[in-house]
Design an enzyme around this catalytic site. Structure first.
Site, PDB file in Angstrom:
ATOM      1  N   HIS A 133       0.800  -1.228   0.000  1.00 54.05           N
ATOM      2  CA  HIS A 133       0.000   0.000   0.000  1.00 54.05           C
ATOM      3  C   HIS A 133       0.832   1.278   0.000  1.00 54.05           C
ATOM      4  O   HIS A 133       0.300   2.346  -0.335  1.00 54.05           O
ATOM      5  CB  HIS A 133      -0.920   0.022   1.225  1.00 54.05           C
ATOM      6  CG  HIS A 133      -1.978  -1.026   1.220  1.00 54.05           C
ATOM      7  ND1 HIS A 133      -2.835  -1.209   0.159  1.00 54.05           N
ATOM      8  CD2 HIS A 133      -2.311  -1.965   2.149  1.00 54.05           C
ATOM      9  CE1 HIS A 133      -3.662  -2.210   0.434  1.00 54.05           C
ATOM     10  NE2 HIS A 133      -3.359  -2.691   1.625  1.00 54.05           N
ATOM     11  N   ASP A 169      -3.691 -10.756  -2.037  1.00 56.92           N
ATOM     12  CA  ASP A 169      -4.080 -10.187  -0.745  1.00 56.92           C
ATOM     13  C   ASP A 169      -5.558  -9.788  -0.813  1.00 56.92           C
ATOM     14  O   ASP A 169      -6.074  -9.471  -1.882  1.00 56.92           O
ATOM     15  CB  ASP A 169      -3.209  -8.948  -0.483  1.00 56.92           C
ATOM     16  CG  ASP A 169      -3.275  -8.432   0.926  1.00 56.92           C
ATOM     17  OD1 ASP A 169      -4.315  -7.861   1.299  1.00 56.92           O
ATOM     18  OD2 ASP A 169      -2.282  -8.568   1.670  1.00 56.92           O
ATOM     19  N   HIS A 171      -6.768  -7.106   0.162  1.00 59.77           N
ATOM     20  CA  HIS A 171      -6.816  -5.682  -0.164  1.00 59.77           C
ATOM     21  C   HIS A 171      -6.167  -5.438  -1.527  1.00 59.77           C
ATOM     22  O   HIS A 171      -5.199  -6.097  -1.895  1.00 59.77           O
ATOM     23  CB  HIS A 171      -6.086  -4.852   0.892  1.00 59.77           C
ATOM     24  CG  HIS A 171      -6.625  -5.021   2.281  1.00 59.77           C
ATOM     25  ND1 HIS A 171      -6.138  -5.976   3.145  1.00 59.77           N
ATOM     26  CD2 HIS A 171      -7.606  -4.368   2.944  1.00 59.77           C
ATOM     27  CE1 HIS A 171      -6.800  -5.893   4.300  1.00 59.77           C
ATOM     28  NE2 HIS A 171      -7.691  -4.930   4.199  1.00 59.77           N
ATOM     29  N   ASP A 258      -4.794 -12.599   4.422  1.00 59.65           N
ATOM     30  CA  ASP A 258      -6.005 -12.013   4.992  1.00 59.65           C
ATOM     31  C   ASP A 258      -7.268 -12.293   4.200  1.00 59.65           C
ATOM     32  O   ASP A 258      -8.346 -11.778   4.524  1.00 59.65           O
ATOM     33  CB  ASP A 258      -5.827 -10.506   5.209  1.00 59.65           C
ATOM     34  CG  ASP A 258      -5.153  -9.808   4.037  1.00 59.65           C
ATOM     35  OD1 ASP A 258      -4.974 -10.429   2.978  1.00 59.65           O
ATOM     36  OD2 ASP A 258      -4.795  -8.619   4.193  1.00 59.65           O
TER      37      ASP A 258
END
Length: 391
Positions: A133, A169, A171, A258
Site C-alpha cells: 500500500h 491479498d 486488499h 487475509d
C-alpha cells in the site's frame, strides 16, 4: 540457474512493530520462521539468506526523496512524525528505528529479485514483505516502504523488459499499481475484496493502466463472502491467460493471508487449503511462463497464530520443492512456542480440512447474474482485448 531456493530472513525484520494492539503484530513473522524451522525447511535445497537493507538510491526507485527524509525524521523522533506523509496515524504509527526496519524488509525483497534475476536462485521468498500500500510519497495501510514495488523496479533496473506482479491479498495492491501505472513493462494483477466494502476503496475493473500502458493493470473485485470455489474460479479465469499473453520474464507474487475466513479485518471466506492451492499454481505459472523465475512475498494477514504461519510455511515449502502434505501434524515443539509467546492454542494440522474445488469459467460456463461471475467478466472485458484475448 541454480536449482536452489532462497528464503530471505533477518530476525531484525520483527522490529517492524507499530506497537501493542496494532493488527500488524510482528509475532506473525517470528512464528512463521519458527514453523519453517520446525519442518526443517531451512535445510537442504532452501538457503536462508539475509540481504542488506535497501539504501536511499534503491528506495528512490519508487519513493520520493522528501518522503524518505520524512520517514527518517519520524524514525528518530516518532512524536514529530509528519501526518501529511501518512506517518503517525492510527494505521501507521511512527516508532523508533522505523526507517531501519522498513528498509530492511525492502532489502529482503530487492535481494530476492536480484537473486532470481541473476540465477543465484530459482525461486526466492520474503514473507516479511508484500507491503503493497505504500505510495511514492506516503505511508498507507500498515506499509511504510513498498518492498513489492521496489523488487519490481529493481528487476527493471537490472534489465528485465516484462515483469508480472500478481497480488492475492484481500486488499487491492494499490501502491504497486500506482508505481507502474504508466509503465508497459509491468503487468499488475490484483484479486481483492470489492472496493465498496474494504480499504483502500480502489481496484475497480475500470482501472486498467495509464497512457501508453493500457491493459497492464487488471483488477478482479470480489464480492464480500467469496469462498474457496469463487476465489479459485476467479484466479484461474484471469491470471493464467493474461500471463500467457504478456510473457513475463519474472513473476512476482504477493500472498497476503487475509483472505482467510478467520481474518478479523476483511470479509472473504477463503481457507488455508485454497491459499496453498494458489501458491502451488503461482509456482507452476512461473515455470510455464517465466522460466521458473519466481519472487514470492507475504503481505497482510491478521490471524497471527491460526493462519499466517501455516499459510506462509506452505508457500516456503512449495518454493523449496518440499511441499508439506496438508494433513501433516503441526510439530509439537512449535505449538509449545506459540503458547509461550502468545498464550494462545496453536492449530494441530497444516490444513483447514478443506478440499478446494472450482469450476472452470470457460469450460463450465458462467452465470451473468452471479456476482462472482460479474466480477470476473468485468475484469476480462476491461483488459483482455488489450492483450488480443477474448473477453
Amino acid at each position: 540457474m541454480s536449482g536452489r531456493a532462497q528464503l530471505m530472513w533477518d530476525e531484525a525484520v520483527t522490529g517492524y512493530d507499530f506497537g501493542s494492539g496494532h493488527p500488524m503484530d510482528p509475532v506473525r513473522l517470528a512464528l512463521t520462521m519458527r514453523l519453517v524451522e520446525a519442518f526443517e525447511l531451512d535445510r537442504g535445497p532452501l538457503e536462508v539468506v539475509a540481504a542488506k537493507p535497501a539504501g536511499d538510491s534503491t528506495l528512490r526507485l519508487v519513493h520520493r526523496e522528501d518522503y524518505i527524509a520524512a520517514v527518517r525524521s519520524a524514525s528518530a523522533d516518532p512524536a514529530a512524525a509528519d501526518l501529511s506523509y501518512g506517518l503517525g496515524t492510527a494505521d501507521d504509527p511512527a516508532f523508533l528505528r522505523m526507517h531501519e526496519a522498513s528498509a530492511l524488509i525492502a532489502g529482503q525483497s530487492v535481494g530476492a529479485a536480484e537473486a532470481v534475476w541473476r540465477g543465484d536462485a530459482a525461486h526466492a521468498v520474503n514473507f516479511a514483505g508484500g507491503l503493497h500500500h505504500a505510495m511514492p510519497g506516503g505511508a498507507a495501510g500498515f506499509c511504510i516502504y513498498n518492498d513489492a514495488a521496489l523488487a519490481v523496479a529493481r528487476l527493471l533496473e537490472l534489465g528485465a523488459e516484462r515483469v508480472a506482479y500478481v497480488d492475492v491479498d484481500v486488499h487491492h495492491g494499490d501502491g504497486v499499481q500506482a508505481a507502474f501505472w504508466e509503465d508497459p513493462r509491468v503487468l499488475t494483477i490484483s484479486l481483492h475484496e470489492h472496493p465498496r466494502t474494504l480499504f483502500p476503496q480502489t481496484g475497480w475493473p475500470e482501472e486498467t493502466g495509464g497512457a501508453g500502458a493500457e491493459g497492464t493493470a487488471a483488477n478482479v473485485a470480489l464480492p464480500a463472502g467469496t469462498g474457496d470455489e469463487g476465489w479459485l474460479r476467479a484466479f484461474h479465469a484471469v491470471v493464467p491467460e493474461l500471463l500467457g499473453a504478456f510473457r513475463p520474464q519474472v513473476i512476482v507474487t504477493q500472498h497476503g493471508a487475509d483472505t482467510h475466513f478467520e481474518d478479523p479485518l476483511a470479509h472473504l471466506a477463503v481457507s488455508l487449503d485454497a491459499q496453498r492451492a494458489v501458491a502451488e499454481t503461482c509456482h507452476e505459472l512461473a515455470h510455464e511462463h517465466a522460466d521458473g523465475k519466481w519472487v514470492a512475498l507475504g503481505g497482510g494477514g491478521y490471524a497471527v497464530v491460526d493462519v499466517v504461519p501455516r499459510s506462509w510455511t506452505h508457500l516456503v515449502a512449495i518454493a523449496a520443492g518440499r511441499p508439506i502434505e496438508p494433513t501433516s501434524p503441526v510439530p509439537e515443539a512449535w505449538r509449545h512456542e506459540v503458547f509461550r509467546r502468545t498464550r494462545q492454542l496453536a492449530p494441530h494440522r497444516m490444513t483447514d480440512g478443506r478440499t478446494p474445488q472450482w469450476r472452470d469459467f470457460i469450460d463450465d460456463g458462467y452465470d451473468p447474474a452471479d456476482r462472482l461471475d460479474q466480477a470476473v467478466l468485468a475484469a476480462r472485458r476491461a483488459v483482455f482485448p488489450a492483450h488480443g484475448l477474448l473477453p
